[in-house]
Design an enzyme around this catalytic site. Sequence first.
Site, PDB file in Angstrom:
ATOM      1  CG  ASN A 114     -55.605  20.610 -79.779  1.00 36.78           C
ATOM      2  OD1 ASN A 114     -56.734  20.331 -79.829  1.00 36.78           O
ATOM      3  ND2 ASN A 114     -55.326  19.665 -78.329  1.00 36.78           N
ATOM      4  CB  SER A 158     -54.265  18.876 -75.852  1.00 37.33           C
ATOM      5  OG  SER A 158     -55.182  19.973 -75.226  1.00 37.33           O
TER       6      SER A 158
END
Length: 296
Positions: free
Chosen positions: A191, A120
């Site tokens: 993110n 991520s």
Amino acid sequence: MADIRSVGVVGGGQMGSGIAQLAAVHGLEVWLHDSDAGVLTRAHQSISSRIQRLVSKGNLTKEKGAEAIRNLRCTSTLDDFCSVDIVIEAIVESEEVKKNLFAQLDKIVKSSAILASNTSSISITRLGSATNRSSQVIGMHFMNPPPVMKLVEIIRGANTSDKTFNTTKVLAERLGKKIICSQDFSGFVVNRILMPMINEAFHALYTGVASKEDIDAGMKLGTNHPMGPLELADHIGLDVCLSILKVLHSGLGDNKYTPCPLLVQYVDAGRLGKKKGVGVYTYGKTRDEIKPSARL
């Protein structure tokens, strides 16, 4: 590169088992790997149970459910990935660990196979540098839980080929996902935006601006988020949130990504979120909570 027919998934945790389930339900042959036999057993049981629930709710026919379970094989030996068309790793968010895994896989899988990371936040270019096939390394970031969430974020490294990108995109669409594409910068799209919000929510809790319940209710009811940022952090895993913020801080060099001291304290205390039964909130058995007003 031929069409994807078989998938190897590394990591039997929540993300890995979810990706394996998704691929099996969509007719792909799946090898799910974890070095811990107990984790593998629990993952297989969990996947089978979730598939049975889909059948019982009428979201999947009994025949398709049985086929999906047959499609799934579990292994503690990476050598079983020798014939898969793509490997998707979903292990700990550590660049060193992921690079070591990719270097191993590079020697095992067939020459045409794609190596994809569910990272991520970590650079796909650097992960690709651990292999002799950097043109076949790509980021394929599923959201949690993979069988439910509609998005897959695809990230190209500096050397990722068009062929690898197109094959990965077709696979994600076959799995019923919508695609967004990101350049290979720390945190990518989701993110880079999400983690500062979660971090700021921790700062609001840390400095006593409001209770955890009011912080989450404010974002749910005031901005139409389905889950508040602190609740979401528990769902993701506080250790994962902390790791991503460290990658953002290191990779982008901006102090706004410095992790909140309270988040660091919770992780140090082993309060990692829902997976551990306690994080910002307590799940299951009641446990004493760290006072958010405490200063380090």
